[in-house]
Design a protein around this motif. Sequence first.
Motif, PDB file in Angstrom:
ATOM      1  N   MET A  32      23.351  -8.767  26.396  1.00  0.00           N
ATOM      2  CA  MET A  32      22.343  -7.714  26.461  1.00  0.00           C
ATOM      3  C   MET A  32      22.149  -7.049  25.101  1.00  0.00           C
ATOM      4  SD  MET A  32      22.236  -4.406  29.048  1.00  0.00           S
ATOM      5  CE  MET A  32      21.819  -5.382  30.509  1.00  0.00           C
ATOM      6  N   LEU A  33      23.241  -6.720  24.437  1.00  0.00           N
ATOM      7  CA  LEU A  33      23.156  -6.091  23.125  1.00  0.00           C
ATOM      8  C   LEU A  33      22.481  -7.014  22.122  1.00  0.00           C
ATOM      9  CD1 LEU A  33      23.805  -3.900  21.061  1.00  0.00           C
ATOM     10  CD2 LEU A  33      26.126  -4.841  20.892  1.00  0.00           C
ATOM     11  N   CYS A  34      22.815  -8.299  22.151  1.00  0.00           N
ATOM     12  CA  CYS A  34      22.253  -9.231  21.173  1.00  0.00           C
ATOM     13  C   CYS A  34      20.779  -9.522  21.435  1.00  0.00           C
ATOM     14  CB  CYS A  34      23.064 -10.523  21.151  1.00  0.00           C
ATOM     15  SG  CYS A  34      24.696 -10.323  20.396  1.00  0.00           S
ATOM     16  N   VAL A  35      20.337  -9.426  22.683  1.00  0.00           N
ATOM     17  CA  VAL A  35      18.902  -9.532  22.955  1.00  0.00           C
ATOM     18  C   VAL A  35      18.156  -8.357  22.320  1.00  0.00           C
ATOM     19  CG1 VAL A  35      17.180  -9.289  24.788  1.00  0.00           C
ATOM     20  CG2 VAL A  35      19.013 -10.973  25.012  1.00  0.00           C
ATOM     21  N   VAL A  36      18.733  -7.161  22.422  1.00  0.00           N
ATOM     22  CA  VAL A  36      18.126  -6.002  21.761  1.00  0.00           C
ATOM     23  C   VAL A  36      18.029  -6.235  20.252  1.00  0.00           C
ATOM     24  CG1 VAL A  36      18.381  -3.533  21.267  1.00  0.00           C
ATOM     25  CG2 VAL A  36      18.902  -4.405  23.552  1.00  0.00           C
ATOM     26  N   GLU A  37      19.098  -6.774  19.660  1.00  0.00           N
ATOM     27  CA  GLU A  37      19.082  -7.060  18.220  1.00  0.00           C
ATOM     28  C   GLU A  37      18.032  -8.119  17.880  1.00  0.00           C
ATOM     29  OE1 GLU A  37      20.538  -5.528  15.837  1.00  0.00           O
ATOM     30  OE2 GLU A  37      22.067  -4.337  16.855  1.00  0.00           O
ATOM     31  N   ALA A  38      17.906  -9.156  18.704  1.00  0.00           N
ATOM     32  CA  ALA A  38      16.916 -10.207  18.443  1.00  0.00           C
ATOM     33  C   ALA A  38      15.498  -9.657  18.532  1.00  0.00           C
ATOM     34  CB  ALA A  38      17.105 -11.364  19.429  1.00  0.00           C
ATOM     35  N   HIS A  39      15.260  -8.777  19.511  1.00  0.00           N
ATOM     36  CA  HIS A  39      13.933  -8.149  19.614  1.00  0.00           C
ATOM     37  C   HIS A  39      13.665  -7.268  18.400  1.00  0.00           C
ATOM     38  CE1 HIS A  39      10.439  -6.253  21.576  1.00  0.00           C
ATOM     39  NE2 HIS A  39      10.906  -5.125  21.032  1.00  0.00           N
ATOM     40  N   ALA A  68      35.647   2.951  28.791  1.00  0.00           N
ATOM     41  CA  ALA A  68      34.329   3.122  28.184  1.00  0.00           C
ATOM     42  C   ALA A  68      33.251   2.360  28.933  1.00  0.00           C
ATOM     43  CB  ALA A  68      34.376   2.683  26.722  1.00  0.00           C
ATOM     44  N   GLY A  69      33.530   1.111  29.327  1.00  0.00           N
ATOM     45  CA  GLY A  69      32.553   0.320  30.064  1.00  0.00           C
ATOM     46  C   GLY A  69      31.609  -0.455  29.174  1.00  0.00           C
ATOM     47  N   LEU A  99      26.988  -4.513  33.208  1.00  0.00           N
ATOM     48  CA  LEU A  99      25.604  -4.567  32.717  1.00  0.00           C
ATOM     49  C   LEU A  99      24.889  -3.255  32.988  1.00  0.00           C
ATOM     50  CD1 LEU A  99      24.355  -8.169  33.616  1.00  0.00           C
ATOM     51  CD2 LEU A  99      25.121  -7.285  31.416  1.00  0.00           C
ATOM     52  N   ARG A 100      25.164  -2.642  34.134  1.00  0.00           N
ATOM     53  CA  ARG A 100      24.539  -1.339  34.422  1.00  0.00           C
ATOM     54  C   ARG A 100      24.981  -0.297  33.411  1.00  0.00           C
ATOM     55  NH1 ARG A 100      25.944  -2.688  39.828  1.00  0.00           N
ATOM     56  NH2 ARG A 100      27.660  -1.175  39.812  1.00  0.00           N
ATOM     57  N   MET A 101      26.267  -0.289  33.070  1.00  0.00           N
ATOM     58  CA  MET A 101      26.784   0.695  32.124  1.00  0.00           C
ATOM     59  C   MET A 101      26.237   0.450  30.725  1.00  0.00           C
ATOM     60  SD  MET A 101      30.729   0.980  33.453  1.00  0.00           S
ATOM     61  CE  MET A 101      31.082   2.442  32.495  1.00  0.00           C
ATOM     62  N   THR A 102      26.128  -0.815  30.337  1.00  0.00           N
ATOM     63  CA  THR A 102      25.593  -1.130  29.008  1.00  0.00           C
ATOM     64  C   THR A 102      24.120  -0.763  28.916  1.00  0.00           C
ATOM     65  OG1 THR A 102      27.179  -2.945  28.793  1.00  0.00           O
ATOM     66  CG2 THR A 102      25.293  -2.957  27.293  1.00  0.00           C
ATOM     67  N   ARG A 103      23.375  -1.070  29.957  1.00  0.00           N
ATOM     68  CA  ARG A 103      21.958  -0.692  29.980  1.00  0.00           C
ATOM     69  C   ARG A 103      21.808   0.827  29.866  1.00  0.00           C
ATOM     70  NH1 ARG A 103      17.501  -1.958  34.798  1.00  0.00           N
ATOM     71  NH2 ARG A 103      15.973  -0.367  34.146  1.00  0.00           N
TER      72      ARG A 103
END
Length: 343
Positions: A32-39, A262-263, A59-63
């Motif tokens: 998820m984080l790397c998709v944000v970086e790619a965008h 932290a999650g 994934l909910r916590m990361t979002r």
Amino acid sequence: MNVSLRGVENEGRRHAAEQGQAVAWVESPLQMLCVVEAHHAGLLGSVTTVVPRAGLPALRMTRRELERLGLPDGLEFAEPAERVPRPGRVWAVGDAFSGRVQLALATALPGRTVLVDDGLATIRLLELLVARRPLLRARGTAGLGRKVLAAAAGFRLRTRRPTAFTALPVPAGLAEAVERTGVPLVRHDFAWLRAQPADRPPPERTVVLGTSLVRNGLIHRDRYLRWLERIDEPVAYFPHRREDPGDLDRVRRIAGLTVYDAGAPAEMTLRDLRPDQRVLSLPSTAVTSLRVLLSARGVRVEAVDVPDDWWTASAVPSLRSHLQLFAHEPHQPLTHDPGKVAP
């Protein structure tokens, strides 16, 4: 070609309008984080819709954390789903070993595929693409049907010449082989994340990253717990998302050790450590990504070399060497003794 971050930002933004909407399927916080970086780097499109796999609390916590920071323009989250979404003109995925992803690769026709980091499995994926072998994980056994699907997915992925977007230090020989296949290898250094405000770091000088190796049956539990007990100073412990709750209960009982639930990925929670702090970790992708994020801050990120008697019979030699791939600093031998944690 081996593309730099600056190069991909220029090229990606130039073509963003014609790329249209991108769809990303993510099954882990790092993906998820790397998709944000790619965008953010302009590699996907003017609009990117991120579809998280349903039923995964991490994934909910990361979002939630990403939305708290403020998402880049043009990036949006869809509701979590059980099935891989229909690809857009650009399709971003992380785990190409996933049966869901392989079925989509074998049956759908995305215009362009971008592979984002999914831990050390990314390196195995690149190796298999170069070797023209079925996309099967390093561990476990596969039946005939799974092997056929893995071979079909590998063939379809190679013919599409995907772009690999990674923060990992891909070994030089492998990087050259990947480039010879016509797959662009695009490096990044978490530019978007580094630009975001960070929370205050933990007060302890030593931070230990939890591991999934115990739960996966690859190292002995008692060896790992004894090592934690021998760290003779206060420790901030950040659990791995797949650690067994029972193991964490035992970790919490270790004197001088504080567990931080932290999650979100370590790359997000620990990116603002102080120069006087250090990170200890068994082999993991987080070792590499935290070095990328923290080197400029003067923070030491030390990988623990796993002694032979820690490994279980399930950890075959090839898997051990793969796990240790990024344990050492580039071009430097590791001298850290896990039995003697330096002050």
